[in-house]
Design a protein around this motif. Structure first.
Motif, PDB file in Angstrom:
ATOM      1  N   GLY A  95      81.975  85.543 -33.387  1.00  0.00           N
ATOM      2  CA  GLY A  95      81.930  86.204 -31.987  1.00  0.00           C
ATOM      3  C   GLY A  95      80.231  85.805 -31.892  1.00  0.00           C
ATOM      4  N   GLU A  96      79.851  86.521 -30.889  1.00  0.00           N
ATOM      5  CA  GLU A  96      78.261  86.254 -30.874  1.00  0.00           C
ATOM      6  C   GLU A  96      77.408  87.251 -31.307  1.00  0.00           C
ATOM      7  OE1 GLU A  96      78.543  86.799 -26.266  1.00  0.00           O
ATOM      8  OE2 GLU A  96      79.761  85.600 -26.185  1.00  0.00           O
ATOM      9  N   ILE A  97      76.223  87.158 -31.231  1.00  0.00           N
ATOM     10  CA  ILE A  97      75.433  87.845 -32.008  1.00  0.00           C
ATOM     11  C   ILE A  97      74.975  88.884 -31.363  1.00  0.00           C
ATOM     12  CG2 ILE A  97      73.030  87.810 -32.688  1.00  0.00           C
ATOM     13  CD1 ILE A  97      72.913  84.904 -33.125  1.00  0.00           C
ATOM     14  N   PRO A  98      75.465  90.125 -31.408  1.00  0.00           N
ATOM     15  CA  PRO A  98      75.155  91.273 -29.767  1.00  0.00           C
ATOM     16  C   PRO A  98      73.530  91.216 -29.917  1.00  0.00           C
ATOM     17  CG  PRO A  98      76.496  92.709 -31.933  1.00  0.00           C
ATOM     18  CD  PRO A  98      75.440  90.598 -32.249  1.00  0.00           C
ATOM     19  N   LYS A  99      73.097  91.056 -28.236  1.00  0.00           N
ATOM     20  CA  LYS A  99      72.178  91.322 -27.584  1.00  0.00           C
ATOM     21  C   LYS A  99      71.318  92.649 -28.482  1.00  0.00           C
ATOM     22  CE  LYS A  99      72.757  93.632 -23.293  1.00  0.00           C
ATOM     23  NZ  LYS A  99      74.784  94.218 -23.793  1.00  0.00           N
ATOM     24  N   GLU A 100      72.261  93.752 -29.124  1.00  0.00           N
ATOM     25  CA  GLU A 100      71.144  94.927 -29.450  1.00  0.00           C
ATOM     26  C   GLU A 100      70.595  94.665 -30.758  1.00  0.00           C
ATOM     27  OE1 GLU A 100      74.493  96.101 -26.538  1.00  0.00           O
ATOM     28  OE2 GLU A 100      74.644  94.867 -28.212  1.00  0.00           O
ATOM     29  N   PHE A 101      70.872  93.385 -31.165  1.00  0.00           N
ATOM     30  CA  PHE A 101      69.634  92.901 -32.657  1.00  0.00           C
ATOM     31  C   PHE A 101      68.006  93.036 -31.669  1.00  0.00           C
ATOM     32  CE2 PHE A 101      71.970  90.565 -35.737  1.00  0.00           C
ATOM     33  CZ  PHE A 101      73.719  92.027 -36.114  1.00  0.00           C
ATOM     34  N   GLY A 102      68.232  92.794 -30.775  1.00  0.00           N
ATOM     35  CA  GLY A 102      66.746  92.670 -30.490  1.00  0.00           C
ATOM     36  C   GLY A 102      66.025  94.006 -30.108  1.00  0.00           C
ATOM     37  N   ASN A 103      66.792  94.982 -30.174  1.00  0.00           N
ATOM     38  CA  ASN A 103      65.950  96.513 -30.969  1.00  0.00           C
ATOM     39  C   ASN A 103      65.231  96.541 -31.567  1.00  0.00           C
ATOM     40  OD1 ASN A 103      67.429  96.770 -28.032  1.00  0.00           O
ATOM     41  ND2 ASN A 103      69.874  97.754 -28.553  1.00  0.00           N
ATOM     42  N   LEU A 104      65.895  95.642 -32.761  1.00  0.00           N
ATOM     43  CA  LEU A 104      65.695  96.001 -34.653  1.00  0.00           C
ATOM     44  C   LEU A 104      63.808  95.804 -33.750  1.00  0.00           C
ATOM     45  CD1 LEU A 104      68.248  94.057 -35.684  1.00  0.00           C
ATOM     46  CD2 LEU A 104      68.374  96.315 -36.166  1.00  0.00           C
ATOM     47  N   SER A 105      63.200  96.471 -33.608  1.00  0.00           N
ATOM     48  CA  SER A 105      61.757  96.588 -33.555  1.00  0.00           C
ATOM     49  C   SER A 105      61.029  95.859 -35.329  1.00  0.00           C
ATOM     50  CB  SER A 105      61.041  97.951 -32.846  1.00  0.00           C
ATOM     51  OG  SER A 105      61.776  98.862 -33.017  1.00  0.00           O
ATOM     52  N   SER A 106      61.345  96.501 -35.967  1.00  0.00           N
ATOM     53  CA  SER A 106      61.168  96.080 -37.520  1.00  0.00           C
ATOM     54  C   SER A 106      60.599  95.361 -37.998  1.00  0.00           C
ATOM     55  CB  SER A 106      60.685  97.779 -38.027  1.00  0.00           C
ATOM     56  OG  SER A 106      60.776  98.726 -37.381  1.00  0.00           O
ATOM     57  N   LEU A 107      62.057  94.659 -37.135  1.00  0.00           N
ATOM     58  CA  LEU A 107      63.003  93.024 -38.243  1.00  0.00           C
ATOM     59  C   LEU A 107      61.738  92.364 -38.974  1.00  0.00           C
ATOM     60  CD1 LEU A 107      65.560  93.275 -39.445  1.00  0.00           C
ATOM     61  CD2 LEU A 107      66.062  91.201 -37.978  1.00  0.00           C
ATOM     62  N   ARG A 116      80.266  81.666 -39.056  1.00  0.00           N
ATOM     63  CA  ARG A 116      81.000  81.392 -37.545  1.00  0.00           C
ATOM     64  C   ARG A 116      80.806  81.577 -36.530  1.00  0.00           C
ATOM     65  NH1 ARG A 116      84.976  81.008 -41.704  1.00  0.00           N
ATOM     66  NH2 ARG A 116      86.531  82.420 -40.234  1.00  0.00           N
ATOM     67  N   LEU A 117      79.574  82.331 -36.349  1.00  0.00           N
ATOM     68  CA  LEU A 117      79.347  82.711 -35.199  1.00  0.00           C
ATOM     69  C   LEU A 117      79.149  81.346 -33.961  1.00  0.00           C
ATOM     70  CD1 LEU A 117      75.954  85.005 -36.645  1.00  0.00           C
ATOM     71  CD2 LEU A 117      78.051  85.675 -35.555  1.00  0.00           C
ATOM     72  N   SER A 118      79.371  82.388 -32.812  1.00  0.00           N
ATOM     73  CA  SER A 118      79.520  81.244 -31.707  1.00  0.00           C
ATOM     74  C   SER A 118      78.951  81.843 -30.481  1.00  0.00           C
ATOM     75  CB  SER A 118      80.818  81.672 -30.956  1.00  0.00           C
ATOM     76  OG  SER A 118      82.227  82.726 -31.120  1.00  0.00           O
ATOM     77  N   GLY A 119      79.073  81.337 -29.087  1.00  0.00           N
ATOM     78  CA  GLY A 119      78.003  81.502 -27.964  1.00  0.00           C
ATOM     79  C   GLY A 119      76.251  80.724 -28.086  1.00  0.00           C
ATOM     80  N   GLU A 120      75.790  81.717 -27.123  1.00  0.00           N
ATOM     81  CA  GLU A 120      74.860  81.937 -26.975  1.00  0.00           C
ATOM     82  C   GLU A 120      73.528  82.423 -27.855  1.00  0.00           C
ATOM     83  OE1 GLU A 120      73.506  81.428 -22.740  1.00  0.00           O
ATOM     84  OE2 GLU A 120      74.246  80.092 -22.175  1.00  0.00           O
ATOM     85  N   ILE A 121      72.237  81.509 -27.653  1.00  0.00           N
ATOM     86  CA  ILE A 121      71.729  82.548 -29.176  1.00  0.00           C
ATOM     87  C   ILE A 121      71.134  83.960 -27.659  1.00  0.00           C
ATOM     88  CG2 ILE A 121      69.211  82.929 -29.858  1.00  0.00           C
ATOM     89  CD1 ILE A 121      69.432  80.153 -31.348  1.00  0.00           C
ATOM     90  N   PRO A 122      71.096  85.451 -28.319  1.00  0.00           N
ATOM     91  CA  PRO A 122      70.348  86.235 -27.622  1.00  0.00           C
ATOM     92  C   PRO A 122      69.180  85.812 -27.192  1.00  0.00           C
ATOM     93  CG  PRO A 122      71.250  87.216 -29.763  1.00  0.00           C
ATOM     94  CD  PRO A 122      71.515  86.322 -29.563  1.00  0.00           C
ATOM     95  N   SER A 123      68.718  85.922 -25.785  1.00  0.00           N
ATOM     96  CA  SER A 123      67.146  85.837 -25.582  1.00  0.00           C
ATOM     97  C   SER A 123      66.214  87.640 -26.278  1.00  0.00           C
ATOM     98  CB  SER A 123      66.943  85.799 -23.781  1.00  0.00           C
ATOM     99  OG  SER A 123      67.251  86.887 -23.209  1.00  0.00           O
ATOM    100  N   SER A 124      67.341  87.880 -26.715  1.00  0.00           N
ATOM    101  CA  SER A 124      66.221  89.654 -26.554  1.00  0.00           C
ATOM    102  C   SER A 124      65.803  89.055 -28.136  1.00  0.00           C
ATOM    103  CB  SER A 124      67.084  90.950 -26.690  1.00  0.00           C
ATOM    104  OG  SER A 124      68.828  90.265 -27.591  1.00  0.00           O
ATOM    105  N   LEU A 125      66.173  88.076 -28.404  1.00  0.00           N
ATOM    106  CA  LEU A 125      65.741  88.015 -30.069  1.00  0.00           C
ATOM    107  C   LEU A 125      64.096  87.910 -30.079  1.00  0.00           C
ATOM    108  CD1 LEU A 125      67.990  85.910 -32.310  1.00  0.00           C
ATOM    109  CD2 LEU A 125      67.922  88.136 -32.136  1.00  0.00           C
ATOM    110  N   GLY A 126      63.583  87.343 -28.822  1.00  0.00           N
ATOM    111  CA  GLY A 126      62.407  86.892 -28.375  1.00  0.00           C
ATOM    112  C   GLY A 126      61.656  88.770 -28.420  1.00  0.00           C
ATOM    113  N   ASP A 127      62.074  89.882 -28.332  1.00  0.00           N
ATOM    114  CA  ASP A 127      61.372  90.613 -28.425  1.00  0.00           C
ATOM    115  C   ASP A 127      61.518  91.050 -29.943  1.00  0.00           C
ATOM    116  OD1 ASP A 127      61.973  90.967 -25.685  1.00  0.00           O
ATOM    117  OD2 ASP A 127      64.166  91.911 -25.851  1.00  0.00           O
ATOM    118  N   LEU A 128      61.638  90.728 -31.202  1.00  0.00           N
ATOM    119  CA  LEU A 128      61.451  90.942 -31.855  1.00  0.00           C
ATOM    120  C   LEU A 128      59.785  90.462 -32.313  1.00  0.00           C
ATOM    121  CD1 LEU A 128      64.588  90.185 -33.324  1.00  0.00           C
ATOM    122  CD2 LEU A 128      64.351  92.424 -32.815  1.00  0.00           C
TER     123      LEU A 128
END
Length: 601
Positions: A95-107, A116-128
């Motif tokens: 499956g895909e990397i959920p865009k909600e991963f971008g909410n992990l502000s302390s990561l 075996r992850l598929s799909g695009e890298i979510p742009s929300s990771l830029g919020d980390l």
């Protein structure tokens, strides 16, 4: 009023992080032998395996590497804004990397490599903003690398190799000390100004010769071991005449029939046969202590076999056996009788009579359409029978037995719909293998008394609190916690929901609609009053179970209820007075309000 807020705060403090992690476990499809203690009934997620918390009981690290998970990633994990490290490498996650991963502000570290992850890298990771290490290697990710990753000023390591990425690489990523973009279709390498791998990278193509040597050595060793193992089994098979049995005794099992009075020690293979090798289709239920299977013994006796899941290591047989003996002595018509048990180096199983009408929770909320509703007369009998069973555990057993998870799901119904309290003593059984003093808070959210949740110390009064919530389940037919009530701008906690309606004298709105008005409103009012007395925030204010039995029988309730209402009215009026002064801007009342709300001095 403040006591209610305290209860809510204690419950939601653990619920948010625990629910997020439990949903991650479910979505990942963790194998049955993994993350056994990740269970909502084990309230504090800081006690779960592979989870690390800080001094404030906030989850900071989750590491689940190489656990053969084959599911997907849960978006709920985005709730954990205190998480600094998340490692899920070496699984088979799809499956895909959920865009909600971008909410992990302390990561600061995210490792999802070798899945075996598929799909695009979510742009929300830029919020980390605090991210330093990002590993997404060896997946099936597609599309371009998001420009938003250029905003990660603290990034010192980014590994995106061996995917199906294509297109432009943001210029800033080439300035990171360690990067690897090999094995993609990106604008780097021999035909571009920038290399696909930083000079100091120790992964990728430079490791291939070493990997080949290692694989060759390991492969040869495995083949040799397989040959030796095959030879051993062939010789063993000839020696025994190729006699095989699907169900065999477990090595180390004490294979003798030891009886303690009525209690029997079962052989493991007996219970395997009885449950069809613990077939999933025979599961009757699952709780904090393990799964329960329906079984049929060789003499056609129907049984329920509880397979405890909280034993991590061999040993502890003697202590477990002592506790089983103690529980087997607790014999009462309203307590579930223990038939026998089974121990192996890695298994603990308990055998009970099969209850044909299952649990009160099943009859209230899960019954089939063709099955009859649990009528009001039977609900009254259940309330009184369960109270008598708990009274026996608290006041007639030596030493006393504290249940620690009283709820409708743990009150069973025999063939005559008589209440039979089950799972009593199991918390003690599970904890008996521990050598340290601290134990997990065990129970179910919404049923747990506030003092137990905050201190980990249980008493018979924690059972009284759970019993009070169970009474509310009987009256309303609802769960102790129900988020669907939020849609109606109502209270999530059943206790708050009922308190509000009781104050407004809307008793008919409290009663389970499945009863179709076939109930006695005076009896409903009495049961609600007993429930509210049992669920007072202070354990000292709650009645003992012997008092509860008397009140349900019509003795002493009116006086106790009048006294409680007087205290509640006084407390509510004082709180509202202080709250008004604070809202009007009387600064001198601020500290007074804080002192009042903090309790007695």
């Amino acid at each position: 009023m403040w006591d209610d807020s305290l209860i809510k705060w204690l419950i939601f403090m653990f619920m948010i992080s625990g629910d997020a992690l439990y949903q991650l476990k479910l979505s990942l499809g963790a194998p049955a032998n993994q993350l056994i203690d990740w269970n909502p009934s084990h309230v504090d997620p800081c006690t779960w395996s592979n989870v690390i918390c800080d001094n404030n009981d906030q989850v900071t690290s989750v590491t689940l590497s190489g656990m053969n998970c084959s599911g997907t990633l849960s978006s709920k994990i985005g709730i954990l804004n205190t998480l600094t490290t998340l490692t899920l490498k070496g699984n088979g996650i799809t499956g895909e990397i959920p865009k909600e991963f971008g909410n992990l502000s302390s990561l600061s570290s995210l490792d999802l490599g070798n899945n075996r992850l598929s799909g695009e890298i979510p742009s929300s990771l830029g919020d980390l903003k605090r991210l330093q290490f990002l590993t997404l290697s060896q997946n099936n990710l597609t599309g371009a690398i998001p420009e938003s990753l250029s905003r990660l000023q603290n990034l010192i390591n980014i590994l995106l190799d061996s995917n199906h990425l294509s297109g432009h690489i943001p210029e800033h990523l080439f300035q990171i000390p360690k990067y690897n973009f090999t094995g993609n279709r990106l604008n780097c390498g021999a035909n571009f100004p920038q290399p696909c791998e930083s000079d100091n990278s120790d992964s990728g193509a430079s490791n291939k010769p070493k990997i080949g040597i290692i694989v060759g050595i390991v492969g040869g060793t495995i083949i040799l071991l397989l040959f030796v193992g095959l030879l051993f089994f062939v010789c063993k098979g000839r020696h025994k005449g190729y006699k095989h049995d699907m169900f065999e005794d477990v090595a180390g099992e004490v294979d003798q029939r030891i009886a303690f009075g009525q209690l029997k020690r079962f052989a493991y293979r007996e219970l395997q046969l009885a449950t069809d090798n613990f077939n999933e289709k025979n599961i009757l239920g699952q709780g904090g202590f393990g799964k329960v299977y329906k079984g049929v013994l060789q003499d056609n006796t129907k049984v329920a076999v509880k397979r405890l899941t909280d034993f991590e290591s061999p040993g502890g047989d003697a202590a477990f056996q002592r506790e089983v003996e103690m529980i087997s002595v607790a014999v009462h018509r309203n307590l579930l009788r223990l038939i026998g048990f089974c121990t192996t180096p890695s298994e603990r199983l308990l055998v009970y009579p099969f209850m044909p009408n299952l649990s009160v929770a099943y009859r209230l909320r899960e019954r089939k359409p063709e099955e009859p509703v649990l009528d009001w007369a039977r609900r009254k009998r259940v309330a009184l029978g369960a109270a008598r069973g708990l009274e026996y555990l608290h006041e007639h057993c030596n030493p006393k037995i504290i249940h620690r998870d009283v709820k409708a799901a743990n009150v069973l119904l025999d063939e005559d719909f008589e209440a039979v309290v089950g799972d009593f003593g199991l918390a003690k059984l599970v904890d008996v293998r521990k050598t340290n003093v601290t134990t997990q808070v065990r129970g179910t959210m919404g049923h747990i008394a506030p003092e137990y949740l905050s201190t980990g110390k249980s008493s018979e009064r924690t059972d009284v609190f759970g019993y009070g919530i169970m009474l509310l389940e009987l009256v309303t037919g609802q769960r102790a916690i129900d988020f669907s009530r939020l849609e109606e701008e109502d209270d999530v906690l059943l206790l708050d929901h009922v308190k509000k309606l009781e104050r407004e004298k809307r008793l008919d709105d409290i009663v389970d609609c499945n009863l179709n008005e076939h109930y006695n409103i005076q009896e409903v009012e009495m049961m609600i009053q007993v429930a509210l007395l049992c669920t007072q925030a202070s354990p000292e204010d709650r009645p003992a179970m012997s008092e509860v039995v008397r009140m349900l029988e019509g003795e002493g309730l009116a006086e106790r209820w009048e006294e409680w209402q007087h205290v509640e009215d006084t407390r509510r009026q004082e709180y509202e007075r202080l709250q008004r002064r604070f809202e009007w801007g009387d600064d001198s009342s601020y500290n007074q309000l804080a002192i009042e709300l903090s309790g007695g001095r």
